[in-house]
Scaffold this active site. Structure first.
Site, PDB file in Angstrom:
ATOM      1  CB  CYS A  70      -0.887  -0.043   1.287  1.00  0.00           C
ATOM      2  SG  CYS A  70      -1.932   1.208   1.580  1.00  0.00           S
ATOM      3  CD  GLU A 162     -11.325  -1.750  -1.524  1.00  0.00           C
ATOM      4  OE1 GLU A 162     -11.975  -2.777  -0.867  1.00  0.00           O
ATOM      5  OE2 GLU A 162     -10.255  -2.088  -1.692  1.00  0.00           O
TER       6      GLU A 162
END
Ligand code: DGL
Length: 270
Positions: A70, A162
């Site tokens: 990330c 997402e």
């Protein structure tokens, strides 16, 4: 001998996949903090706290080495974790440095002074928090001189991914690339500086047009992890089982992960 792979959500799966392809016998425990995604609009303190919690959960799985798959956590939390929080017998590695080493034609451990490199105009696409941290520019300045970086905070793209909304994600990618091109019409290289973005790589490539070298991290991180484990095998943890964990709803995350990676992946509750 497991290694942990952490992300705020689905994006780190791009890195997980590259590591699994390169080292098929290495057990990997993936943790997606889907309950708190996106990180890219959070404060640095918040990102630090959430990332530490995720890494601690991976220690429970016998992972002494955790890859922060990330960029937002790598940019906003990694340095502070390494300097103030991490015990001696654990390691946390980020995804920034391998990418910058590739861009600046360097090998690990080359600490020579910054020098001119072939690429002069770089477009960086990343989350608002990563762009605001200027971590990419800072790491680049240690290694290269004369590189012009234009950064585009790509609000909304992670949320759309997402949510499984590929059409919205594609439209947002197009508009972010257009916005960047208004400021830098002819980038030579584009950095996909969020591990979610390789899931939209086709849309980035189409919007950028041919002639722009697109760098994404997955393969580079896998290569540098293999090299790291060769040098530091003591950080292979005691875990033996590969798992996919999420702080979110396992059914929902399983379905979105399967949609984006185009092969079945089963998540369990963290
Ligand atoms: N995939 C992440 C990154 O590389 C996180 C994005 C987010 O949660 O905003 O930045």
């Amino acid at each position: 001998m497991a290694v942990g792979v952490f992300d705020s959500g689905l994006g780190g799966l791009t890195v997980h996949q590259a590591i699994a392809n390169r080292m098929p016998d290495l057990p990997l425990v993936y943790l997606g903090d889907n309950a708190h995604t996106p990180y890219g609009v959070r404060t640095h303190d918040d990102i630090f706290d959430l990332t530490c919690k995720g890494v601690e959960r991976l220690w429970q799985e016998g992972c002494d080495l955790v890859i922060l798959a990330c960029n937002t956590a790598s940019a906003a939390a990694l340095k502070r974790m390494q300097e103030t929080w991490l015990p001696q017998n654990k390691r946390v590695l980020g995804v920034f440095v391998p990418l910058i080493e590739a861009l600046t034609e360097r090998h690990w451990g080359d600490n020579s002074p910054p020098r001119e490199v072939a690429i002069k105009h770089v477009a960086l696409f990343a989350t608002p928090a990563t762009v605001a941290s200027r971590a990419f520019q800072r790491e680049l300045a240690f290694r290269a001189i004369g590189v012009d970086v234009e950064a585009q905070p790509c609000g909304g793209v992670v949320d759309a991914i997402e949510d499984g909304d590929e059409m919205l994600a594609e439209a947002l990618v197009r508009s972010h690339v257009e916005a960047l091109k208004r400021r830098m019409p002819h980038p030579e290289a584009a950095i996909l500086g969020c591990t979610h973005y390789p899931l939209m790589e086709k849309a980035f490539r189409e919007a950028l047009g041919s002639g722009v070298a697109v760098y994404s991290q997955a393969g580079l991180v896998a290569e540098s992890l293999e090299d790291y484990l060769r040098r530091r095998p003591e950080f292979l943890g005691s875990g033996t089982q590969s798992r996919f964990l999420t702080t979110g709803d396992p059914e929902r995350v399983t379905s979105k992960a399967t949609q984006f990676l185009r092969h079945p992946i089963r998540f369990e509750a963290a």
